[in-house]
Each structure stands twice: as structure tokens, then as C-alpha cells.
Design a protein around this motif. Sequence first.
Motif, PDB file in Angstrom:
ATOM      1  N   ARG A  50     -45.096 -24.744  13.393  1.00 48.92           N
ATOM      2  CA  ARG A  50     -44.447 -22.948  13.793  1.00 48.92           C
ATOM      3  C   ARG A  50     -43.022 -23.586  13.063  1.00 48.92           C
ATOM      4  N   GLN A  51     -42.210 -22.424  13.025  1.00 45.96           N
ATOM      5  CA  GLN A  51     -40.764 -22.032  12.445  1.00 45.96           C
ATOM      6  C   GLN A  51     -39.964 -21.275  12.997  1.00 45.96           C
ATOM      7  N   ALA A  52     -39.668 -22.031  13.495  1.00 45.19           N
ATOM      8  CA  ALA A  52     -38.097 -21.608  13.999  1.00 45.19           C
ATOM      9  C   ALA A  52     -36.853 -20.569  13.373  1.00 45.19           C
ATOM     10  N   PRO A  53     -36.234 -19.408  13.339  1.00 46.48           N
ATOM     11  CA  PRO A  53     -35.235 -18.802  12.666  1.00 46.48           C
ATOM     12  C   PRO A  53     -33.988 -20.275  11.938  1.00 46.48           C
ATOM     13  N   GLY A  54     -33.779 -20.747  11.606  1.00 44.45           N
ATOM     14  CA  GLY A  54     -32.690 -21.494  10.937  1.00 44.45           C
ATOM     15  C   GLY A  54     -33.186 -23.024  10.607  1.00 44.45           C
ATOM     16  N   LYS A  55     -34.241 -23.143  11.562  1.00 46.91           N
ATOM     17  CA  LYS A  55     -35.179 -24.750  11.337  1.00 46.91           C
ATOM     18  C   LYS A  55     -36.824 -24.809  10.574  1.00 46.91           C
ATOM     19  N   GLN A  56     -36.243 -26.515  10.169  1.00 44.36           N
ATOM     20  CA  GLN A  56     -37.443 -26.331   9.193  1.00 44.36           C
ATOM     21  C   GLN A  56     -38.981 -25.964   9.557  1.00 44.36           C
ATOM     22  N   ARG A  57     -40.124 -25.945   9.875  1.00 46.85           N
ATOM     23  CA  ARG A  57     -41.339 -25.547  10.141  1.00 46.85           C
ATOM     24  C   ARG A  57     -42.283 -26.986  10.563  1.00 46.85           C
ATOM     25  N   GLU A  58     -42.652 -27.011  11.809  1.00 44.66           N
ATOM     26  CA  GLU A  58     -42.842 -28.218  12.023  1.00 44.66           C
ATOM     27  C   GLU A  58     -44.037 -28.443  13.002  1.00 44.66           C
ATOM     28  N   LEU A  59     -45.055 -29.251  12.791  1.00 45.13           N
ATOM     29  CA  LEU A  59     -46.467 -30.118  13.307  1.00 45.13           C
ATOM     30  C   LEU A  59     -46.320 -29.272  14.669  1.00 45.13           C
ATOM     31  N   VAL A  60     -47.196 -28.369  15.072  1.00 40.64           N
ATOM     32  CA  VAL A  60     -47.052 -28.625  16.956  1.00 40.64           C
ATOM     33  C   VAL A  60     -48.811 -29.196  17.005  1.00 40.64           C
ATOM     34  N   ALA A  61     -49.264 -29.138  16.799  1.00 38.45           N
ATOM     35  CA  ALA A  61     -50.871 -29.224  16.677  1.00 38.45           C
ATOM     36  C   ALA A  61     -51.721 -29.981  15.229  1.00 38.45           C
ATOM     37  N   ALA A  62     -52.855 -30.459  16.170  1.00 37.46           N
ATOM     38  CA  ALA A  62     -53.039 -30.863  14.252  1.00 37.46           C
ATOM     39  C   ALA A  62     -54.600 -31.177  15.240  1.00 37.46           C
ATOM     40  N   ILE A  63     -55.297 -30.945  14.312  1.00 34.74           N
ATOM     41  CA  ILE A  63     -56.982 -31.903  14.656  1.00 34.74           C
ATOM     42  C   ILE A  63     -58.557 -32.250  13.975  1.00 34.74           C
ATOM     43  N   PHE A  64     -58.649 -33.469  13.245  1.00 35.30           N
ATOM     44  CA  PHE A  64     -58.963 -34.262  12.467  1.00 35.30           C
ATOM     45  C   PHE A  64     -60.535 -34.040  11.537  1.00 35.30           C
ATOM     46  N   SER A  65     -61.434 -33.018  11.249  1.00 36.02           N
ATOM     47  CA  SER A  65     -62.857 -33.268  11.585  1.00 36.02           C
ATOM     48  C   SER A  65     -63.274 -34.339  10.958  1.00 36.02           C
ATOM     49  N   ASP A  66     -63.434 -35.625  11.103  1.00 38.53           N
ATOM     50  CA  ASP A  66     -63.389 -36.428  10.622  1.00 38.53           C
ATOM     51  C   ASP A  66     -63.328 -38.002  12.154  1.00 38.53           C
TER      52      ASP A  66
END
Length: 116
Positions: free
Chosen positions: A37-53
Motif C-alpha cells: 500500500r501507498q498513502a499520499p506522501g509516503k513510501q510504498r510498504e508491504l502489507v502482507a505476503a504469502i509464499f508459494s513454497d
Amino acid sequence: VQLVESGGGLVQAGGSLRLSCAASGSTFSIRAMGWYRQAPGKQRELVAAIFSDGGRIKYADSVKGRFTISRDNAKNTIDLQMNSLKAEDTAAYYCNALGGSLEWYWGQGTQVTVSS
């Protein structure tokens, strides 16, 4: 790999939203999928991830206990269930996939706005 998101919108604080992302193309090579996600004026940040392995899941500390990521391998989709939303969750949310050669793929983004 092509990614198409859906499910954003406007919700009051404390409410819930569910985001979905459908992957197409060379999905067999995907190592991981997630949401940023990226809010105005902020860097894009990881929210959640799921790995295939192994199906390992990673969450940002700010969303732990409130957001849940899930994946349907048969449909090549991932969902993000967002509960107890806060104003600070307001951002453009992007679906992301990490390919077999460590290349990144992005969806077009979907806006989530939480009113306080």
C-alpha cells in the motif's frame, strides 16, 4: 504475469473490506504474492505476503491481528480480508507477485479510504 485487483472502496473506521487479486499468464513461476500500500506522501510498504513454497505468510506489524491474506492456488487468486480498519489504513493498495527470476509484477491498484 498480469494482476487485476478488485474490492477497494470507502468504509467507516472499524469496518471491513476484502480485496481480491487475480493473476494470469505465467503463474506457475510465481514465488510469492502479496499486497502493498501507498498513502499520499509516503513510501510504498508491504502489507502482507504469502509464499508459494510452504505457504509462509508475512504481515506488517501495523496490520497483524486485523488483516488476513489467503491464496487459492487453483484460481490463482489472493485475497486480503481487512477488519477493524483505521483511518491510517487509507491508501492505494497494490497486488504484487514475485516471479521465478525475481522479477516484480504489479496490479493497477485499488483505493481504500477509511473515514474516521
